[in-house]
Design a protein around this motif. Structure first.
Motif, PDB file in Angstrom:
ATOM      1  N   TYR A   1       0.844  -1.182   0.000  1.00 33.64           N
ATOM      2  CA  TYR A   1       0.000   0.000   0.000  1.00 33.64           C
ATOM      3  C   TYR A   1       0.875   1.225   0.000  1.00 33.64           C
ATOM      4  O   TYR A   1       1.867   1.300   0.737  1.00 33.64           O
ATOM      5  CB  TYR A   1      -0.918   0.048   1.228  1.00 33.64           C
ATOM      6  CG  TYR A   1      -1.675   1.349   1.337  1.00 33.64           C
ATOM      7  CD1 TYR A   1      -2.764   1.612   0.521  1.00 33.64           C
ATOM      8  CD2 TYR A   1      -1.261   2.338   2.220  1.00 33.64           C
ATOM      9  CE1 TYR A   1      -3.437   2.826   0.595  1.00 33.64           C
ATOM     10  CE2 TYR A   1      -1.917   3.549   2.297  1.00 33.64           C
ATOM     11  CZ  TYR A   1      -3.015   3.791   1.494  1.00 33.64           C
ATOM     12  OH  TYR A   1      -3.668   4.980   1.555  1.00 33.64           O
ATOM     13  N   GLN A   2       0.526   2.193  -0.827  1.00 34.08           N
ATOM     14  CA  GLN A   2       1.231   3.480  -0.889  1.00 34.08           C
ATOM     15  C   GLN A   2       0.145   4.549  -0.926  1.00 34.08           C
ATOM     16  O   GLN A   2      -0.704   4.534  -1.824  1.00 34.08           O
ATOM     17  CB  GLN A   2       2.101   3.554  -2.148  1.00 34.08           C
ATOM     18  CG  GLN A   2       2.784   4.878  -2.353  1.00 34.08           C
ATOM     19  CD  GLN A   2       3.944   5.078  -1.383  1.00 34.08           C
ATOM     20  OE1 GLN A   2       4.739   4.177  -1.162  1.00 34.08           O
ATOM     21  NE2 GLN A   2       4.003   6.245  -0.797  1.00 34.08           N
TER      22      GLN A   2
ATOM     23  N   PRO B   1      -1.746   7.953  -1.690  1.00 30.32           N
ATOM     24  CA  PRO B   1      -1.646   8.831  -2.863  1.00 30.32           C
ATOM     25  C   PRO B   1      -0.904  10.127  -2.553  1.00 30.32           C
ATOM     26  O   PRO B   1      -0.799  10.551  -1.462  1.00 30.32           O
ATOM     27  CB  PRO B   1      -3.092   9.112  -3.236  1.00 30.32           C
ATOM     28  CG  PRO B   1      -3.951   8.604  -2.129  1.00 30.32           C
ATOM     29  CD  PRO B   1      -3.093   7.765  -1.250  1.00 30.32           C
TER      30      PRO B   1
END
Length: 60
Positions: free
Chosen positions: A57-58, A60
């Motif tokens: 997960y990154q 935004p």
């Protein structure tokens, strides 16, 4: 997974502590939950989640 939990599962050779060659699952937060006022904990955001060395997960 912490060292003691890894030990209980007989996985201390590849999990449980931060060492070269071991798996690392962790999250990068927007602040330090240990130093911020308790009333602001809900404002923490997850910026990145890493599982077994891969970013899953990154933000935004």
């Amino acid at each position: 997974m912490t060292l003691w939990a890894a030990y209980q599962h007989f996985e201390e050779d590849h999990k449980g502590s931060i060492e070269l060659g071991k798996l690392a699952d962790f999250a990068v937060l927007s602040g330090n939950p240990l130093t911020m006022p308790p009333g602001q904990l809900s404002q923490l955001q997850v910026l990145q989640t890493i599982k077994e060395g891969v970013v899953v997960y990154q933000a935004p």
